[in-house]
Design a protein around this motif. Structure first.
Motif, mmCIF file in Angstrom:
data_model
loop_
_atom_site.group_PDB
_atom_site.id
_atom_site.type_symbol
_atom_site.label_atom_id
_atom_site.label_comp_id
_atom_site.label_asym_id
_atom_site.label_seq_id
_atom_site.Cartn_x
_atom_site.Cartn_y
_atom_site.Cartn_z
ATOM 1 N N ASP A 134 36.812 11.493 34.959
ATOM 2 C CA ASP A 134 37.857 10.824 35.734
ATOM 3 C C ASP A 134 38.512 11.864 36.644
ATOM 4 O OD1 ASP A 134 39.992 9.458 36.776
ATOM 5 O OD2 ASP A 134 40.921 8.981 34.851
ATOM 6 N N THR A 183 40.672 11.544 38.859
ATOM 7 C CA THR A 183 42.087 11.340 39.186
ATOM 8 C C THR A 183 42.992 12.118 38.228
ATOM 9 O OG1 THR A 183 42.367 9.371 37.778
ATOM 10 C CG2 THR A 183 41.559 9.021 40.034
ATOM 11 N N ARG A 184 42.422 12.699 37.196
ATOM 12 C CA ARG A 184 43.217 13.525 36.277
ATOM 13 C C ARG A 184 43.425 14.909 36.883
ATOM 14 N NH1 ARG A 184 40.245 13.186 30.616
ATOM 15 N NH2 ARG A 184 42.257 13.925 29.819
ATOM 16 N N ARG A 212 41.908 14.354 48.528
ATOM 17 C CA ARG A 212 41.763 13.060 47.881
ATOM 18 C C ARG A 212 40.858 13.215 46.671
ATOM 19 N NH1 ARG A 212 40.396 10.551 51.980
ATOM 20 N NH2 ARG A 212 38.146 10.318 51.690
ATOM 21 N N PRO A 213 41.289 12.755 45.500
ATOM 22 C CA PRO A 213 40.483 12.931 44.292
ATOM 23 C C PRO A 213 39.057 12.419 44.474
ATOM 24 C CG PRO A 213 42.647 12.121 43.715
ATOM 25 C CD PRO A 213 42.574 12.087 45.209
ATOM 26 N N CYS A 257 40.760 16.979 42.500
ATOM 27 C CA CYS A 257 41.153 16.187 41.337
ATOM 28 C C CYS A 257 42.498 15.531 41.621
ATOM 29 C CB CYS A 257 41.220 17.077 40.104
ATOM 30 S SG CYS A 257 39.669 17.921 39.723
ATOM 31 N N GLY A 258 43.065 14.848 40.633
ATOM 32 C CA GLY A 258 44.357 14.204 40.828
ATOM 33 C C GLY A 258 45.408 15.187 41.279
ATOM 34 N N THR A 259 45.441 16.333 40.650
ATOM 35 C CA THR A 259 46.216 17.487 41.133
ATOM 36 C C THR A 259 45.314 18.700 41.024
ATOM 37 O OG1 THR A 259 47.144 17.870 38.920
ATOM 38 C CG2 THR A 259 48.463 16.558 40.439
#
Length: 301
Positions: free
Chosen positions: A209, A211-212, A252-253, A265-267
């Motif tokens: 994932d 976005t993590r 952008r993730p 990644c998300g951050t």
């Protein structure tokens, strides 16, 4: 001592080797039954089974230890202790009580944290700063027995499930030999606080994932490396990520930020260092890119 050894995978072989080297008499080895493996699906003995047999040690592979006959065969060995390492079968009370000193287990965590099946993977995936080995005297509960010896081991940003597996296998072997060398083996109850359970790894957990946070993605990748391997799809191909590092970048993730396998990644972001395409062997990033270039701006599906 006269010992019975009970174990199945590679992790357990290190302890069996150490017990033999320390001069203990291995009366018998117990292991899981041979399983179909390889392209021909021929039955293959476990690593412990193969190693013990090569040493001339009797090997038993019962599917269960619940029957009175199997328990009587175990008790008839008349051992001082049983050493259990990733055996894979529950030991009924008559088996636990049969050896003179009891049954001792090598567990790859700092108990009571990560009782259960996958302590190595769960420690890394959860971002723990350390793992270790606990030698415990076994009882009927799941990894609930009193602790005889504990040794800590750091988890670093480059630690993978494979590297931690190998380090803890060697550490556990040394620790078990130390415990059995004591004139009197004393153990203390596990703390009541801090109990967690390391459930078995499900292949459904392997998809990454993105976005993590970068740190969470790295821990996920390293905790499942090399098996089953964390993955994500790129250009209609499943890519397994086996080793990575966190880098200072953002976007952008799921977007590749350069031509060198840096992905947002998300951050934060990670840079892939070792990976594997479907149907191919694992490769270092530079070798991988020669055959499968991924340009800046490519999106992971």
């Amino acid at each position: 001592m006269r010992l019975v050894f009970m174990g199945t995978p590679d992790f357990a072989v290190e302890t069996l080797k150490a017990l033999i080297a320390a001069g203990h008499d291995i009366a018998c080895a117990y292991s899981q039954p041979p399983r179909p493996a390889g392209r021909g699906m021929a039955e293959r003995p476990s690593p412990v089974h193969a190693f013990a047999a090569a040493q001339g040690i009797e090997v038993r592979t019962p599917a269960s230890l619940k029957s009175a006959d199997e328990q009587a065969r175990f008790a008839a060995l008349e051992t001082d202790a049983a050493v259990v390492v990733a055996y894979g079968l529950l030991l009924p009370k008559p088996v636990l009580a049969a050896p003179r000193l009891g049954c001792f287990n090598v567990h790859a965590s700092l108990l009571p944290r990560w009782r259960g099946a996958a302590p190595i993977q769960r420690a890394i995936m959860s971002g723990d700063a350390e793992s270790g080995v606990t030698i415990m005297r076994m009882e009927e509960g799941l990894d609930t027995g009193p602790m005889c010896k504990v040794r800590r081991h750091a988890i670093t940003p480059t630690t993978t499930a494979q590297s931690l597996h190998d380090e803890l296998a060697a550490l556990g072997a040394r620790l078990m030999v130390e415990v059995l060398a004591q004139p009197e083996i004393s153990c203390t109850p596990q703390p009541a606080d801090g109990v967690t359970y390391a459930r078995k790894i499900d292949k459904a957990e392997a998809r990454i994932d993105l976005t993590r946070s970068a740190e969470e993605v790295r821990n996920h990748i390293h905790g499942l490396s090399p098996f089953p391997g964390a993955w994500f799809p790129v250009k209609a191909t499943r890519l397994k990520a086996l080793l990575c590092e966190v880098v200072q970048a953002s976007g952008r993730p799921g977007t590749f930020l350069d031509d060198n396998l840096t992905i947002a990644c998300g951050t934060g972001a990670i840079r892939l260092l070792r990976l594997q395409r479907e149907g191919k062997g694992a490769m270092e990033a530079t070798d991988f890119l020669r055959g499968f270039p991924i340009a800046k701006g490519t999106e992971a599906a």
